[in-house]
Design a protein around this motif. Sequence first.
Motif, PDB file in Angstrom:
ATOM      1  N   ARG A  56     -21.605 -70.089 105.888  1.00 59.87           N
ATOM      2  CA  ARG A  56     -22.917 -70.366 105.310  1.00 59.87           C
ATOM      3  C   ARG A  56     -22.767 -71.298 104.113  1.00 59.87           C
ATOM      4  O   ARG A  56     -21.943 -71.075 103.235  1.00 59.87           O
ATOM      5  CB  ARG A  56     -23.563 -69.045 104.877  1.00 59.87           C
ATOM      6  N   GLN A  57     -23.557 -72.358 104.067  1.00 58.63           N
ATOM      7  CA  GLN A  57     -23.531 -73.312 102.963  1.00 58.63           C
ATOM      8  C   GLN A  57     -24.488 -72.836 101.867  1.00 58.63           C
ATOM      9  O   GLN A  57     -25.654 -72.558 102.145  1.00 58.63           O
ATOM     10  CB  GLN A  57     -23.942 -74.703 103.437  1.00 58.63           C
ATOM     11  N   LEU A  78     -26.254 -59.022  91.895  1.00 56.64           N
ATOM     12  CA  LEU A  78     -25.920 -59.663  93.160  1.00 56.64           C
ATOM     13  C   LEU A  78     -26.157 -58.714  94.326  1.00 56.64           C
ATOM     14  O   LEU A  78     -26.704 -59.104  95.363  1.00 56.64           O
ATOM     15  CB  LEU A  78     -24.460 -60.133  93.140  1.00 56.64           C
ATOM     16  N   ARG A  79     -25.780 -57.446  94.158  1.00 56.62           N
ATOM     17  CA  ARG A  79     -26.002 -56.466  95.226  1.00 56.62           C
ATOM     18  C   ARG A  79     -27.489 -56.247  95.473  1.00 56.62           C
ATOM     19  O   ARG A  79     -27.921 -56.123  96.625  1.00 56.62           O
ATOM     20  CB  ARG A  79     -25.300 -55.149  94.873  1.00 56.62           C
ATOM     21  N   ARG A  80     -28.293 -56.192  94.398  1.00 58.04           N
ATOM     22  CA  ARG A  80     -29.734 -56.006  94.566  1.00 58.04           C
ATOM     23  C   ARG A  80     -30.368 -57.199  95.280  1.00 58.04           C
ATOM     24  O   ARG A  80     -31.296 -57.043  96.073  1.00 58.04           O
ATOM     25  CB  ARG A  80     -30.413 -55.812  93.212  1.00 58.04           C
ATOM     26  N   MET A  81     -29.888 -58.393  94.984  1.00 58.77           N
ATOM     27  CA  MET A  81     -30.439 -59.610  95.581  1.00 58.77           C
ATOM     28  C   MET A  81     -30.020 -59.786  97.037  1.00 58.77           C
ATOM     29  O   MET A  81     -30.588 -60.622  97.747  1.00 58.77           O
ATOM     30  CB  MET A  81     -29.973 -60.837  94.779  1.00 58.77           C
ATOM     31  N   ASP A  82     -29.045 -59.011  97.481  1.00 55.55           N
ATOM     32  CA  ASP A  82     -28.458 -59.213  98.810  1.00 55.55           C
ATOM     33  C   ASP A  82     -28.424 -57.899  99.593  1.00 55.55           C
ATOM     34  O   ASP A  82     -27.351 -57.387  99.904  1.00 55.55           O
ATOM     35  CB  ASP A  82     -27.046 -59.796  98.653  1.00 55.55           C
ATOM     36  N   PRO A  83     -29.589 -57.341  99.942  1.00 55.13           N
ATOM     37  CA  PRO A  83     -29.588 -56.066 100.676  1.00 55.13           C
ATOM     38  C   PRO A  83     -28.987 -56.172 102.069  1.00 55.13           C
ATOM     39  O   PRO A  83     -28.534 -55.169 102.631  1.00 55.13           O
ATOM     40  CB  PRO A  83     -31.078 -55.690 100.740  1.00 55.13           C
ATOM     41  N   ARG A  86     -25.086 -60.292 103.022  1.00 53.70           N
ATOM     42  CA  ARG A  86     -24.591 -61.597 103.469  1.00 53.70           C
ATOM     43  C   ARG A  86     -23.388 -62.045 102.662  1.00 53.70           C
ATOM     44  O   ARG A  86     -22.640 -62.919 103.098  1.00 53.70           O
ATOM     45  CB  ARG A  86     -25.718 -62.626 103.378  1.00 53.70           C
ATOM     46  N   ARG A  87     -23.210 -61.447 101.488  1.00 55.32           N
ATOM     47  CA  ARG A  87     -22.065 -61.798 100.636  1.00 55.32           C
ATOM     48  C   ARG A  87     -20.729 -61.491 101.305  1.00 55.32           C
ATOM     49  O   ARG A  87     -19.698 -62.035 100.909  1.00 55.32           O
ATOM     50  CB  ARG A  87     -22.155 -61.029  99.314  1.00 55.32           C
ATOM     51  N   THR A  88     -20.728 -60.601 102.304  1.00 56.39           N
ATOM     52  CA  THR A  88     -19.479 -60.223 102.966  1.00 56.39           C
ATOM     53  C   THR A  88     -19.085 -61.208 104.058  1.00 56.39           C
ATOM     54  O   THR A  88     -18.018 -61.060 104.656  1.00 56.39           O
ATOM     55  CB  THR A  88     -19.597 -58.816 103.577  1.00 56.39           C
ATOM     56  N   ARG A  89     -19.939 -62.208 104.318  1.00 51.99           N
ATOM     57  CA  ARG A  89     -19.642 -63.200 105.349  1.00 51.99           C
ATOM     58  C   ARG A  89     -19.170 -64.497 104.691  1.00 51.99           C
ATOM     59  O   ARG A  89     -19.513 -64.775 103.543  1.00 51.99           O
ATOM     60  CB  ARG A  89     -20.891 -63.470 106.194  1.00 51.99           C
ATOM     61  N   PRO A  90     -18.398 -65.314 105.414  1.00 51.50           N
ATOM     62  CA  PRO A  90     -17.885 -66.559 104.817  1.00 51.50           C
ATOM     63  C   PRO A  90     -19.000 -67.459 104.321  1.00 51.50           C
ATOM     64  O   PRO A  90     -20.016 -67.652 104.989  1.00 51.50           O
ATOM     65  CB  PRO A  90     -17.114 -67.208 105.979  1.00 51.50           C
ATOM     66  N   GLN A  91     -18.815 -68.022 103.124  1.00 52.23           N
ATOM     67  CA  GLN A  91     -19.798 -68.917 102.519  1.00 52.23           C
ATOM     68  C   GLN A  91     -19.079 -69.995 101.739  1.00 52.23           C
ATOM     69  O   GLN A  91     -17.945 -69.800 101.283  1.00 52.23           O
ATOM     70  CB  GLN A  91     -20.741 -68.132 101.609  1.00 52.23           C
ATOM     71  N   ARG A  92     -19.736 -71.143 101.599  1.00 48.76           N
ATOM     72  CA  ARG A  92     -19.143 -72.272 100.879  1.00 48.76           C
ATOM     73  C   ARG A  92     -20.170 -72.786  99.864  1.00 48.76           C
ATOM     74  O   ARG A  92     -21.101 -73.502 100.222  1.00 48.76           O
ATOM     75  CB  ARG A  92     -18.735 -73.386 101.844  1.00 48.76           C
ATOM     76  N   HIS A 131     -15.291 -68.639 100.780  1.00 48.39           N
ATOM     77  CA  HIS A 131     -14.945 -67.319 100.257  1.00 48.39           C
ATOM     78  C   HIS A 131     -15.952 -66.291 100.734  1.00 48.39           C
ATOM     79  O   HIS A 131     -16.989 -66.616 101.334  1.00 48.39           O
ATOM     80  CB  HIS A 131     -14.911 -67.349  98.721  1.00 48.39           C
ATOM     81  N   ARG A 132     -15.656 -65.035 100.468  1.00 50.08           N
ATOM     82  CA  ARG A 132     -16.605 -63.952 100.723  1.00 50.08           C
ATOM     83  C   ARG A 132     -16.248 -62.756  99.849  1.00 50.08           C
ATOM     84  O   ARG A 132     -15.071 -62.516  99.535  1.00 50.08           O
ATOM     85  CB  ARG A 132     -16.632 -63.554 102.197  1.00 50.08           C
ATOM     86  N   TRP A 133     -17.284 -62.032  99.434  1.00 46.44           N
ATOM     87  CA  TRP A 133     -17.095 -60.808  98.654  1.00 46.44           C
ATOM     88  C   TRP A 133     -16.905 -59.674  99.653  1.00 46.44           C
ATOM     89  O   TRP A 133     -17.862 -59.036 100.078  1.00 46.44           O
ATOM     90  CB  TRP A 133     -18.297 -60.560  97.755  1.00 46.44           C
ATOM     91  N   THR A 134     -15.669 -59.418 100.032  1.00 46.31           N
ATOM     92  CA  THR A 134     -15.372 -58.458 101.081  1.00 46.31           C
ATOM     93  C   THR A 134     -15.899 -57.071 100.746  1.00 46.31           C
ATOM     94  O   THR A 134     -16.530 -56.406 101.574  1.00 46.31           O
ATOM     95  CB  THR A 134     -13.852 -58.382 101.314  1.00 46.31           C
ATOM     96  N   ASP A 135     -15.662 -56.615  99.512  1.00 45.20           N
ATOM     97  CA  ASP A 135     -16.121 -55.287  99.084  1.00 45.20           C
ATOM     98  C   ASP A 135     -16.283 -55.289  97.566  1.00 45.20           C
ATOM     99  O   ASP A 135     -15.294 -55.256  96.832  1.00 45.20           O
ATOM    100  CB  ASP A 135     -15.122 -54.212  99.522  1.00 45.20           C
ATOM    101  N   ILE A 136     -17.530 -55.317  97.105  1.00 49.77           N
ATOM    102  CA  ILE A 136     -17.806 -55.253  95.657  1.00 49.77           C
ATOM    103  C   ILE A 136     -18.813 -54.138  95.365  1.00 49.77           C
ATOM    104  O   ILE A 136     -19.510 -54.183  94.353  1.00 49.77           O
ATOM    105  CB  ILE A 136     -18.322 -56.593  95.111  1.00 49.77           C
ATOM    106  N   ASP A 137     -18.870 -53.147  96.251  1.00 47.57           N
ATOM    107  CA  ASP A 137     -19.859 -52.077  96.105  1.00 47.57           C
ATOM    108  C   ASP A 137     -19.679 -51.283  94.823  1.00 47.57           C
ATOM    109  O   ASP A 137     -20.648 -50.711  94.304  1.00 47.57           O
ATOM    110  CB  ASP A 137     -19.786 -51.130  97.305  1.00 47.57           C
ATOM    111  N   HIS A 138     -18.469 -51.224  94.301  1.00 46.17           N
ATOM    112  CA  HIS A 138     -18.201 -50.417  93.109  1.00 46.17           C
ATOM    113  C   HIS A 138     -17.628 -51.256  91.966  1.00 46.17           C
ATOM    114  O   HIS A 138     -16.954 -50.724  91.083  1.00 46.17           O
ATOM    115  CB  HIS A 138     -17.247 -49.272  93.454  1.00 46.17           C
TER     116      HIS A 138
END
Length: 249
Positions: A56-57, A78-83, A86-92, A131-138
């Motif tokens: 995702r661009q 960031l977590r609230r904005m992204d229910p 999508r942060r866990t998927r590749p993005q550029r 990159h992607r935020w694989t796990d930032i839940d905590h």
Amino acid sequence: MQPLQTQLADFSASGRAVVAADKGCLPSTLRAATGRGTVEKSMVIVDIGQLPAPIRQLRYAPAPGADLGVEVLGFEQLRRMDPDRRRTRPQRPDFHVLALVRSGEGRHEADFADHHLRPGSVVWIRPGTVHRWTDIDHVDGPLILFEPGFLPAPGPAAHAGADPFASSTWRLDGRARELALLATDHLAAEYAAALTEPAASPPLLAHTDLPAARCAERVGFTDAANFTAFFQRQTGLPPSRWRSTHSGR
């Protein structure tokens, strides 16, 4: 055994390669019915892992009234904005992302290399990096988003930001970590002040005799130099020149 004569290679949605060859070359067989009879072929399924997800661009798009070239938020925001996660998927992104982990643990991936996040971890995603935020839940801490060219050049920060071979993730300990957190907290306060009361500074300059530093304090800036830079970026003039032009005195 005769050399393998590959007749078919296909990729399934699960990311496994299906390779069929002449009968007798492999232990298992695939019988395919054709219009002219039955053809017997051998087949092997090779697991090559999941196929890459589409990238995702991301474009720098600040909120209305926040076109300052920089934006400050946190992992919680960031977590609230992204229910939809999508942060866990590749993005550029086409902008810089600088993050500092204050607490918690998680994982991040940059250019397909996995990184463990923990207190003191620094992540600097430069424009064009996948990159992607694989796990930032905590994970808790600040994220600073800024456009290319925002950092003053020449200078060490601009040089580091332009280095395509620089590390994307490292860790700060001790005093360095404390100072980095103080700096990001200060920037977050300055950013919030610029968003909440940016229109208050011109009337103060035009209709009072308060020094620019006092005006900066009144509208929430704790650093007069940052106020001057912000004011000039918004009006095209430093506070002193703007006052002499608009005060009418």
